[in-house]
Design a protein around this motif. Structure first.
Motif, PDB file in Angstrom:
ATOM      1  N   PRO A 133      -0.271  -6.024   2.792  1.00 13.09           N
ATOM      2  CA  PRO A 133      -1.443  -6.563   1.858  1.00 13.09           C
ATOM      3  C   PRO A 133      -0.977  -7.508   0.717  1.00 13.09           C
ATOM      4  O   PRO A 133      -0.695  -7.047  -0.265  1.00 13.09           O
ATOM      5  N   GLN A 183       0.602   5.065   5.376  1.00 13.43           N
ATOM      6  CA  GLN A 183       0.229   4.894   3.959  1.00 13.43           C
ATOM      7  C   GLN A 183      -1.066   3.911   3.696  1.00 13.43           C
ATOM      8  O   GLN A 183      -1.275   2.997   4.482  1.00 13.43           O
ATOM      9  N   GLY A 185      -2.703   1.911   0.946  1.00 12.78           N
ATOM     10  CA  GLY A 185      -2.306   0.870  -0.127  1.00 12.78           C
ATOM     11  C   GLY A 185      -3.260   1.004  -1.331  1.00 12.78           C
ATOM     12  O   GLY A 185      -4.356   1.489  -0.945  1.00 12.78           O
ATOM     13  N   LYS A 208      -2.152   6.036  -1.917  1.00 12.35           N
ATOM     14  CA  LYS A 208      -1.835   5.530  -3.323  1.00 12.35           C
ATOM     15  C   LYS A 208      -3.222   5.336  -4.056  1.00 12.35           C
ATOM     16  O   LYS A 208      -4.197   5.123  -3.672  1.00 12.35           O
ATOM     17  N   ASP A 270       5.645   6.061  -7.464  1.00 11.25           N
ATOM     18  CA  ASP A 270       6.225   5.078  -7.061  1.00 11.25           C
ATOM     19  C   ASP A 270       6.587   3.977  -8.287  1.00 11.25           C
ATOM     20  O   ASP A 270       5.577   3.018  -8.934  1.00 11.25           O
ATOM     21  N   HIS A 273       6.428  -0.365  -7.573  1.00 15.19           N
ATOM     22  CA  HIS A 273       5.235  -1.045  -7.915  1.00 15.19           C
ATOM     23  C   HIS A 273       4.522  -0.819  -9.316  1.00 15.19           C
ATOM     24  O   HIS A 273       4.108  -1.529  -9.929  1.00 15.19           O
TER      25      HIS A 273
END
Ligand code: PEP
Ligand code: MN
Length: 347
Positions: A133, A183, A185, A208, A270, A273
């Protein structure tokens, strides 16, 4: 949910509220008449808009929520921690599980080299994006199916399960045939069709947090997946957007203890990011473990300066090895386990 009527509310006003509540399938109203006021208990599958709806009725002073709008993801409903199993890896117990690998799968050489390096350092799961993405349509968009095939090959060579992003509901079946964990996003945390689709899959989902998602919205997003029948959900704090520009995002580590209090779902961090800068990744990874995270998601690239995405936040294999040493020390202090590094092969 409790509806508190105004002092002096008429019987007709009370009955109108009761009638509205009981007009909904499987809802019941329970009236309790006090000396000062009447309160009405609402029994049923409460949805967020109901509060506003009831507050518009004449005679209503306020409407109070007593339970959470999410149910399946709440600790109230499910007191014990959920443990998500992927092969012999368990996310949600006393092992800190590290998932690591490149932001994007770029080539066989890049992926296999990274996979071997992260495995040797103690990572338990290999990450790599095939469908990416990207903010700009001119940036590298990922290798797509070819990337999925390379991930499967890396799994075969290393034995590491793989996690990769799925971006659309249409791709869920395809990605699920390759991935061990799907996952979702940050940009898709409220893509409800996608959440619905992964709710039907028999594979764990890593959800996420979005850039601007509250804890409640995030847990309601998880609720979509759980309500679809898929109970294997892992949450991932990856930073939110704030006024600060030095870091790519502001890593909200309070999310870890907050989510552990509100929900039974495992939560990982994470810091790649979450910070956008490789030199901040290790300190924030250690802080995430200290905050109680069940795992970490870390971007690693053999040559970060040549990465096709997120090079600035990617660790070299050597720096990843150092991160893992730190993670072992912090986890050890908390009585938690981390996979050991493999012994270097003697030549
Ligand atoms: C990623 O993991 O590479 C990614 C795109 O993450 P996020 O959705 O958190 O931006
Ligand atoms: Mn990335």
């Amino acid at each position: 949910m409790i509806v508190v009527m105004r002092h002096g509310a008429t019987e007709e006003e009370i009955q109108r509220v009761v009638a509205h509540i009981e007009s909904k399938p499987d809802f019941r109203a329970h009236i309790s008449r006090g000396v000062e006021r009447t309160v009405i208990g609402v029994l049923g599958q409460i949805y967020p808009e109901l509060k506003d709806e009831l507050e518009t009725f004449p005679g209503v002073a306020e409407v109070l929520r007593v339970s959470k709008p999410y149910k399946l993801s709440s600790r109230e409903f499910h007191p014990d921690d959920t443990q998500v199993r992927v092969g012999d890896v368990v996310i949600g117990n006393d092992e800190v599980v590290v998932m690591a690998g490149p932001c994007s799968v770029e080539s066989e050489k890049q992926l296999l080299e990274t996979a071997q390096a992260v495995k040797a350092a103690g990572a338990r799961i290999l990450r790599g994006g095939a469908f990416k993405p990207r903010t700009s349509p001119y940036s590298f968009q990922g290798l797509g199916v070819q990337g999925l095939r390379l991930l499967a090959k890396a799994r075969e060579e290393t034995g590491l399960p793989i996690i990769t992003e799925v971006m659309t509901a249409e791709d869920v079946d395809l990605v699920a045939t390759y991935a061990d964990i799907l996952q979702i996003g940050a940009r898709n945390v409220q893509n409800f069709k996608l959440l619905h689709a992964v709710g039907k899959v028999a594979k764990p989902v890593l959800l996420k947090r979005g850039f601007a998602t509250t804890y409640e919205e995030w847990l309601l997003a998880a609720e979509y997946i759980l309500a679809g029948g898929n109970k294997q959900v892992i949450l991932c704090e990856r930073g939110i957007r704030t006024f600060e520009t030095y870091t790519r995002n502001t890593l909200d580590l309070a999310a870890v203890p907050v989510i552990k209090r509100l929900s039974h779902l495992p939560i990982i961090v994470d810091p790649s990011h979450g910070t956008g800068k490789w030199h901040l990744v290790t300190p924030m990874a250690l802080a995430g473990v200290a905050a109680g995270a069940h795992g970490l998601l870390i971007e690693v690239h053999p040559n970060p300066d040549q990465a096709l995405s997120d090079g600035a936040q990617s660790l070299t294999p050597e720096n990843f090895r150092k991160l893992m040493d730190g993670v072992r020390a912090v986890a050890g202090a908390l009585g938690k386990r981390v996979a050991p590094p493999s012994q270097p092969v003697a030549v």
